[in-house]
Write a protein that holds these residues in place. Structure first.
Motif, mmCIF file in Angstrom:
data_model
loop_
_atom_site.group_PDB
_atom_site.id
_atom_site.type_symbol
_atom_site.label_atom_id
_atom_site.label_comp_id
_atom_site.label_asym_id
_atom_site.label_seq_id
_atom_site.Cartn_x
_atom_site.Cartn_y
_atom_site.Cartn_z
ATOM 1 N N LEU A 19 -3.011 -7.935 -6.388
ATOM 2 C CA LEU A 19 -3.804 -7.070 -5.519
ATOM 3 C C LEU A 19 -5.229 -6.989 -6.033
ATOM 4 C CD1 LEU A 19 -0.819 -6.289 -4.922
ATOM 5 C CD2 LEU A 19 -1.601 -3.935 -4.595
ATOM 6 N N LYS A 20 -6.182 -7.085 -5.095
ATOM 7 C CA LYS A 20 -7.596 -6.932 -5.443
ATOM 8 C C LYS A 20 -8.270 -6.002 -4.444
ATOM 9 C CE LYS A 20 -8.751 -11.177 -7.992
ATOM 10 N NZ LYS A 20 -9.679 -12.329 -8.052
ATOM 11 N N TRP A 21 -9.290 -5.277 -4.909
ATOM 12 C CA TRP A 21 -10.085 -4.416 -4.041
ATOM 13 C C TRP A 21 -11.468 -4.243 -4.671
ATOM 14 C CZ3 TRP A 21 -5.903 -2.948 -6.905
ATOM 15 C CH2 TRP A 21 -6.122 -2.074 -7.969
ATOM 16 N N LEU B 88 -0.677 3.066 -5.308
ATOM 17 C CA LEU B 88 -0.195 1.723 -4.959
ATOM 18 C C LEU B 88 1.312 1.713 -4.813
ATOM 19 C CD1 LEU B 88 -2.447 -0.416 -7.336
ATOM 20 C CD2 LEU B 88 -2.608 -0.284 -4.848
ATOM 21 N N SER B 89 2.014 2.409 -5.711
ATOM 22 C CA SER B 89 3.475 2.472 -5.613
ATOM 23 C C SER B 89 3.907 3.129 -4.317
ATOM 24 C CB SER B 89 4.036 3.228 -6.814
ATOM 25 O OG SER B 89 5.434 3.303 -6.737
ATOM 26 N N GLU B 90 3.197 4.195 -3.933
ATOM 27 C CA GLU B 90 3.542 4.899 -2.694
ATOM 28 C C GLU B 90 3.255 4.037 -1.467
ATOM 29 O OE1 GLU B 90 2.433 9.101 -0.392
ATOM 30 O OE2 GLU B 90 1.646 8.674 -2.380
ATOM 31 N N LEU B 91 2.133 3.305 -1.475
ATOM 32 C CA LEU B 91 1.794 2.450 -0.331
ATOM 33 C C LEU B 91 2.810 1.330 -0.136
ATOM 34 C CD1 LEU B 91 -2.079 2.088 -0.814
ATOM 35 C CD2 LEU B 91 -0.906 3.359 0.989
ATOM 36 N N LEU B 92 3.303 0.759 -1.237
ATOM 37 C CA LEU B 92 4.156 -0.429 -1.154
ATOM 38 C C LEU B 92 5.641 -0.112 -1.125
ATOM 39 C CD1 LEU B 92 2.170 -2.593 -3.719
ATOM 40 C CD2 LEU B 92 2.078 -2.751 -1.233
ATOM 41 N N GLU C 118 0.483 -4.769 4.678
ATOM 42 C CA GLU C 118 -0.248 -3.707 3.973
ATOM 43 C C GLU C 118 -1.758 -4.007 3.912
ATOM 44 O OE1 GLU C 118 -1.100 -0.315 2.723
ATOM 45 O OE2 GLU C 118 1.009 -0.803 3.077
ATOM 46 N N ILE C 119 -2.564 -2.997 4.285
ATOM 47 C CA ILE C 119 -4.019 -3.157 4.247
ATOM 48 C C ILE C 119 -4.667 -2.188 3.253
ATOM 49 C CG2 ILE C 119 -4.139 -4.005 6.604
ATOM 50 C CD1 ILE C 119 -4.998 -1.212 7.467
ATOM 51 N N GLY C 120 -3.875 -1.183 2.775
ATOM 52 C CA GLY C 120 -4.430 -0.247 1.806
ATOM 53 C C GLY C 120 -5.318 0.810 2.445
ATOM 54 N N LEU C 121 -6.291 1.299 1.702
ATOM 55 C CA LEU C 121 -7.199 2.331 2.197
ATOM 56 C C LEU C 121 -8.160 1.735 3.216
ATOM 57 C CD1 LEU C 121 -8.056 4.060 -1.218
ATOM 58 C CD2 LEU C 121 -6.365 4.782 0.487
ATOM 59 N N SER C 122 -8.436 2.491 4.292
ATOM 60 C CA SER C 122 -9.286 1.969 5.355
ATOM 61 C C SER C 122 -10.721 1.726 4.885
ATOM 62 C CB SER C 122 -9.283 2.946 6.534
ATOM 63 O OG SER C 122 -9.736 4.226 6.110
ATOM 64 N N LYS D 267 -6.739 -6.850 -0.866
ATOM 65 C CA LYS D 267 -6.518 -8.281 -0.692
ATOM 66 C C LYS D 267 -5.270 -8.640 -1.489
ATOM 67 C CE LYS D 267 -11.420 -9.493 -0.090
ATOM 68 N NZ LYS D 267 -12.540 -10.315 -0.610
ATOM 69 N N ILE D 268 -4.223 -9.059 -0.785
ATOM 70 C CA ILE D 268 -2.927 -9.294 -1.427
ATOM 71 C C ILE D 268 -2.589 -10.780 -1.369
ATOM 72 C CG2 ILE D 268 -0.474 -8.683 -1.456
ATOM 73 C CD1 ILE D 268 -1.160 -6.119 -0.030
ATOM 74 N N SER D 269 -2.192 -11.345 -2.511
ATOM 75 C CA SER D 269 -1.805 -12.758 -2.573
ATOM 76 C C SER D 269 -0.595 -12.899 -3.484
ATOM 77 C CB SER D 269 -2.975 -13.611 -3.094
ATOM 78 O OG SER D 269 -3.366 -13.171 -4.391
ATOM 79 N N TRP D 270 0.076 -14.014 -3.339
ATOM 80 C CA TRP D 270 1.271 -14.281 -4.147
ATOM 81 C C TRP D 270 0.859 -14.686 -5.563
ATOM 82 C CZ3 TRP D 270 6.278 -13.404 -2.968
ATOM 83 C CH2 TRP D 270 6.599 -13.162 -1.635
#
Length: 312
Positions: free
Chosen positions: A182-184, A201-205, A241-245, A250-253
């Motif tokens: 995860l990056k932001w 992050l734990s709550e979002l995912l 998941e997009i995170g905070l508006s 940015k999510i990648s494997w």
């Protein structure tokens, strides 16, 4: 006192959820989800005790997540605890005298006006929660039902896939549990880390499936690694998941990304008339794909290491 209020007062709502009396609403909801998932009636259709426990957990969430109802409950519990403490300190003789006196006072004066008012307040708050439809409870139970449905769909898809492909398994890049990077956006001097914390992050995912671990980079702000218990949960997080508006993720494997099996393998349409040449070509495609993915993963790991060394 109504039967509903009496039923709730018999339960230690904080002990039932395994939380402290000063727990926040966020902590209350988190504890409810964790315990409700284990005893949900859909997961335990043959266990009547599970349904009863799930009902009690729902009552705990209703009362403790509402400020007014929780205050009324806490006040009654505090009064009961003080009375129990007073009684404990009395010796047998003084206790008998006190009990006799209280019995006469109850027959003469009935129940004290303060207790009647506190009980009425709790009953009114419970009735209000019922009228409002217990929105918070319904939302939490909806999320639980969706998670159970996702688990069922994942199990069903796994079974259908194995049957279609006659033993051809869907492989991942490694035997390790799936991990996402995860990056932001975050400035170096930002103490809030761009608005993201480990708990957030734990709550979002968590809504996509069980999250085994969340590791925030100690050297580079705006970066974290998340480990899921299942590939399906990681796939849903990557796609949705997009995170905070105001600061999207940015999510990648990083590890465990599923490989795409050739269409002929997926549909099970290989026949003897296609000949060995077609089979060999698809096999070579799979081998080349695995080699490319392994190289990409190694490149990503080396890049993360370089970034951490530069920031050190």
């Amino acid at each position: 006192m109504s039967g509903k209020a009496k039923e709730i007062l018999k339960i230690d709502l904080y002990g039932l959820l395994g939380i402290e009396i000063n727990a926040t609403t966020k902590q209350i909801k988190k504890a409810y989800r964790q315990k409700a998932l284990t005893c949900h009636p859909d997961k335990n259709p043959d266990n009547p005790k599970a349904a009863e426990l799930f009902h009690q957990l729902s009552q705990a969430l209703e009362v403790l997540s509402d400020a007014a109802a929780r205050a009324a409950y806490d006040k009654i519990c505090a009064a009961k605890k003080q009375a129990e403490e007073r009684n404990r300190k009395l010796d047998d003789k003084r206790k008998k005298i006190k009990l006799d006196l209280e019995a006469r006072e109850r027959r003469a004066e009935a129940q004290s006006q303060e207790e009647v008012q506190i009980t009425r307040t709790l009953e009114e708050e419970i009735a209000r929660l019922r009228e409002e439809g217990s929105r918070q409870l319904e939302e939490e139970q909806r999320l639980i039902r969706e998670q159970i449905q996702r688990e069922r769909e994942g199990q069903q898809q796994t079974g259908d896939y194995a049957q279609r492909n006659s033993g051809v398994e869907r492989c991942s890049k490694s035997n390790a549990t799936p991990k996402l990077k995860l990056k932001w956006k975050c400035k170096k001097e930002d103490e809030n880390n761009g608005g993201y914390s480990r708990d957030l992050l734990s709550e979002l995912l968590h809504k996509y499936g069980d999250v085994l671990n969340v590791i925030l980079s100690s050297k580079k702000k705006g970066s974290a690694v998340v480990e899921f218990s299942s590939v399906r949960a990681a796939e849903l997080a990557v796609k949705n998941e997009i995170g905070l508006s105001n600061n999207p993720l940015k999510i990648s494997w990083l590890e465990g990304q599923p490989e795409v099996v050739p269409a002929a393998f997926q549909s099970g349409q290989f026949t003897s008339s296609q000949g060995s040449l077609s089979t060999e070509r698809d096999y070579e495609s799979v081998v080349m794909m695995r080699m490319r993915q392994a190289a990409e993963r190694q490149k990503l790991i080396e890049q993360m290491q370089r970034e951490d060394e530069e920031d050190a």
